[in-house]
Design a protein around this motif. Structure first.
Motif, mmCIF file in Angstrom:
data_model
loop_
_atom_site.group_PDB
_atom_site.id
_atom_site.type_symbol
_atom_site.label_atom_id
_atom_site.label_comp_id
_atom_site.label_asym_id
_atom_site.label_seq_id
_atom_site.Cartn_x
_atom_site.Cartn_y
_atom_site.Cartn_z
ATOM 1 N N SER A 97 -6.772 -9.457 6.713
ATOM 2 C CA SER A 97 -6.041 -9.589 8.329
ATOM 3 C C SER A 97 -5.581 -10.857 8.438
ATOM 4 O O SER A 97 -5.810 -11.578 9.387
ATOM 5 C CB SER A 97 -7.367 -9.407 9.309
ATOM 6 N N GLU A 104 -11.403 -10.822 -1.211
ATOM 7 C CA GLU A 104 -10.805 -10.065 0.019
ATOM 8 C C GLU A 104 -12.074 -9.273 0.416
ATOM 9 O O GLU A 104 -12.638 -8.353 0.188
ATOM 10 C CB GLU A 104 -9.932 -9.041 -0.467
ATOM 11 N N GLY A 158 -7.640 -5.112 7.076
ATOM 12 C CA GLY A 158 -7.017 -3.869 7.875
ATOM 13 C C GLY A 158 -7.450 -3.837 9.293
ATOM 14 O O GLY A 158 -7.417 -2.695 9.740
ATOM 15 N N LYS A 201 1.040 -1.268 0.132
ATOM 16 C CA LYS A 201 -0.050 0.178 -0.136
ATOM 17 C C LYS A 201 0.926 1.268 0.064
ATOM 18 O O LYS A 201 1.942 1.312 -0.640
ATOM 19 C CB LYS A 201 -1.092 0.065 1.207
#
Ligand code: PEP
Length: 255
Positions: free
Chosen positions: A217, A172, A178, A11
């Motif tokens: 995660s 995802e 996150g 990212k």
């Protein structure tokens, strides 16, 4: 048997000096593993560094998006052909942060996907539902529409190229990214099997070899249970990909 694939999504993180240390640790920790594929998807500005440090090693590198355009008056955009100049093996397409922050529709993501495969790069095409969509029982429908955009939504020759470059799908769930709230192994397995079935309707042989990786995660604590599921072929790792020990542990568990 599908080879597992573990991809780090850095990212908006990193610096030349931090990357150097992180990449050196990854190379040290992973250099003995030959049975699994690893990659890091770095900010565009660090592709040159990734290429310089990783060429000839067992870690691939890639970008986190590309423009839907080939070239032209699109200030600040980066094309698939530009990242190909840095020998990228992968490009993430349709990440939920792009879909949410930049209003990236399925159609736009499909155009980027086509640019990537036409440049000979493997797309990691992200799909996944929000918490609200899951609560309303729409998860499968949302994922189905995202998959249809890159299958029936593209012409046949583009899908042929996508098969040739071994396109990867990343499931995802947006609600798991996150925030430490991962999908259960069974929830993830169910969606991966659903995606594989969708692909099988288009190409039964390809559905057996397409890699469907899970993101949301993933940590060293939950990786083994997720990666042991029959249709989970690896992981797309955000936060833990910035910590050499944690990413390496996940890679070792995958192998
Ligand atoms: C991601 O952003 O692709 C991701 C999976 O992030 P995290 O591992 O931090 O949930």
């Amino acid at each position: 048997m599908r080879r597992k694939l573990v991809v780090g999504n850095w990212k908006l993180n990193g610096s030349l000096s931090e990357n150097k240390v992180l990449i050196a640790s990854l190379l040290k920790n992973l250099n003995t593993i030959q049975t699994t594929d690893f990659a890091i998807c770095v900010p565009y500005t660090y592709l040159f560094q990734a290429q310089a440090l990783l060429t000839g090693t067992n870690i691939f590198w890639g970008a986190q998006n590309v423009s839907q355009f080939r070239d032209g008056a699109h200030t600040s955009s980066i094309s698939a052909h530009m990242i190909a100049d840095f020998d990228c093996s992968f490009a993430i397409i349709g990440h939920s942060e792009r879909r949410a922050l930049s209003n990236e529709s399925n159609q736009k993501a499909a155009k980027r996907f086509a640019r990537v495969v036409n440049a000979g790069i493997t797309p990691i095409y992200c799909v996944g539902e929000t918490a609200e969509e899951r609560a309303e029982g729409l998860a499968e429908n949302v994922v189905k529409n995202q998959i249809l955009a890159i299958t029936y939504g593209l012409d046949e020759s583009t899908f042929e190229y996508a098969k040739q470059v071994d396109m990867v799908i990343a499931y995802e769930p947006v609600w798991a990214i996150g925030n430490g709230r991962t999908a259960s192994p069974q929830q993830a397995q169910d969606m991966h099997a659903f995606i594989r079935d969708l692909i099988a309707k288009i190409d039964a042989d390809f559905s057996k070899r397409v890699r469907i990786i899970y993101g949301g995660s993933v940590t060293p604590d939950n990786a083994l249970a997720l990666l042991s599921m029959p249709d989970i072929d690896g992981g797309l790792i955000g936060r833990c990909s910035l910590i050499a020990e944690e990413f390496s542990q996940i890679c070792h568990l995958a192998s």
